[in-house]
Motif scaffolding. Sequence first.
Motif, PDB file in Angstrom:
ATOM      1  N   ARG A  58       3.595  -0.781   1.523  1.00 32.41           N
ATOM      2  CA  ARG A  58       2.461  -0.099   0.904  1.00 32.41           C
ATOM      3  C   ARG A  58       2.664   1.414   0.891  1.00 32.41           C
ATOM      4  O   ARG A  58       2.029   2.113   0.119  1.00 32.41           O
ATOM      5  N   GLN A  93       5.347  -0.511  -6.492  1.00 36.40           N
ATOM      6  CA  GLN A  93       4.713  -1.373  -5.491  1.00 36.40           C
ATOM      7  C   GLN A  93       4.137  -0.586  -4.327  1.00 36.40           C
ATOM      8  O   GLN A  93       3.346  -1.117  -3.539  1.00 36.40           O
ATOM      9  N   GLU A  95       1.654   1.635  -2.674  1.00 36.28           N
ATOM     10  CA  GLU A  95       0.278   2.066  -2.916  1.00 36.28           C
ATOM     11  C   GLU A  95       0.081   3.534  -2.546  1.00 36.28           C
ATOM     12  O   GLU A  95      -0.678   4.243  -3.193  1.00 36.28           O
ATOM     13  N   ALA A 116      -2.590   3.618 -10.088  1.00 36.89           N
ATOM     14  CA  ALA A 116      -2.843   2.772  -8.923  1.00 36.89           C
ATOM     15  C   ALA A 116      -2.238   3.357  -7.649  1.00 36.89           C
ATOM     16  O   ALA A 116      -2.562   2.906  -6.543  1.00 36.89           O
ATOM     17  N   GLN A 117      -1.370   4.348  -7.795  1.00 38.52           N
ATOM     18  CA  GLN A 117      -0.724   4.945  -6.627  1.00 38.52           C
ATOM     19  C   GLN A 117      -1.440   6.231  -6.220  1.00 38.52           C
ATOM     20  O   GLN A 117      -1.908   6.981  -7.069  1.00 38.52           O
ATOM     21  N   GLN A 118      -1.488   6.462  -4.918  1.00 39.32           N
ATOM     22  CA  GLN A 118      -2.171   7.633  -4.391  1.00 39.32           C
ATOM     23  C   GLN A 118      -1.164   8.503  -3.631  1.00 39.32           C
ATOM     24  O   GLN A 118      -0.458   8.008  -2.755  1.00 39.32           O
TER      25      GLN A 118
END
Length: 391
Positions: A58, A93, A95, A116-118
């Motif tokens: 993650r 993939q 996160e 979707a990624q931070q």
Amino acid sequence: MTSTWVEPSNTATALLLLGRGSDPATERGVECPGDLPAPSDPDLVARATAAKAALGDRVFVLGHHYQRDEVIQFADVTGDSFKLAREAAARPQAEFIVFCGVHFMAESADILTSDAQQVVLPDLAAGCSMADMAALPQVENAWDVLTELGLAERTVPVTYMNSSADIKGFVGRNGGVVCTSSNAKRALEWAYQQGEKVLFLPDQHLGRNTAVLEMGFSLDDCVLYDPHKPGGGLTAEQLREAKMILWRGHCSVHGRFTLDSVNDVRQRVPGVTVLVHPECRHEVVRAADLVGSTEYIIRTIEAAPAGSAWAVGTELNLVRRLALAHPDKQIMFLDRAVCYCSTMNRIDLPHLVWALEELVAGRVVNRITVDADTAHHARVALDQMLALPGA
């Protein structure tokens, strides 16, 4: 536009460099919220290891070459700013992208990664003095000056990767391109196919060195635009005659190397090869044996024969790491004075542990986001760079 700069007190400067203060005049200039682990905590390495393991795939940790060893050991990938941003984009993939670097680098990662990624910057006060030297209102004022003189339509803005998302967005909106220290020549060649002049942001030294030493321009073809002076401190005639309008910005680390540094090391170490970054001053680059980007410096040292001597003009963390990795070679810092990148150095193990443990607890801290409009136009300028021949 006018601005006032106030000399910070010695105490305030010391606290800032130690990571215990904030500077409201910097790129973001805020303190890290929450309680940091004590730097003396003997369990910091174990805590970082455990938190990273708990997050698994993650999280993806990026470490810039100039980071401390205590931080770089936890990086999944090391590299320069653009390489790291592209590596982040290649890990959909993940996160969370924890960027151990400075603010403009994390912005680039946010621009290039998915919604979707931070992207997390362990210390929000890790800015970049060079990026700070070109603020959007200043650049817009300069563009107004060129517009009033009828020069803007013939001028192509080019910005170094080491600039804020706002500046990259400005360049994208005005038909320009981003460049790195590796492809600055290709970016300028493209720019001169689009127009007659270039406004080069924010590093004057990279712009001057590329134009004069790689493209055959003269120093007289270049003028220096000072955003703190009316009209940039230049006459209308100077702006009309110039081929390269250089922004008055520089890297506080590379800018400290001098011609005396080069002469001194040649006297002390017979046969030494002087290898410097193109962000160094023009006279230093001229006096060096080899010049190139951070990645070029690393590759050159790796390929050098055993027993060779090297004086390297770039950030000290990297030079120390190269010296330790190649004990068969004599590798030294070009200047006698120790010189870390103070803002890059704000990312330390306590900040990294804190950021990772907060993610484990389900709290995203210090997230870096770029608004959609700025990100779109910055991406236009970045995509133009990627489309350059040989990119």
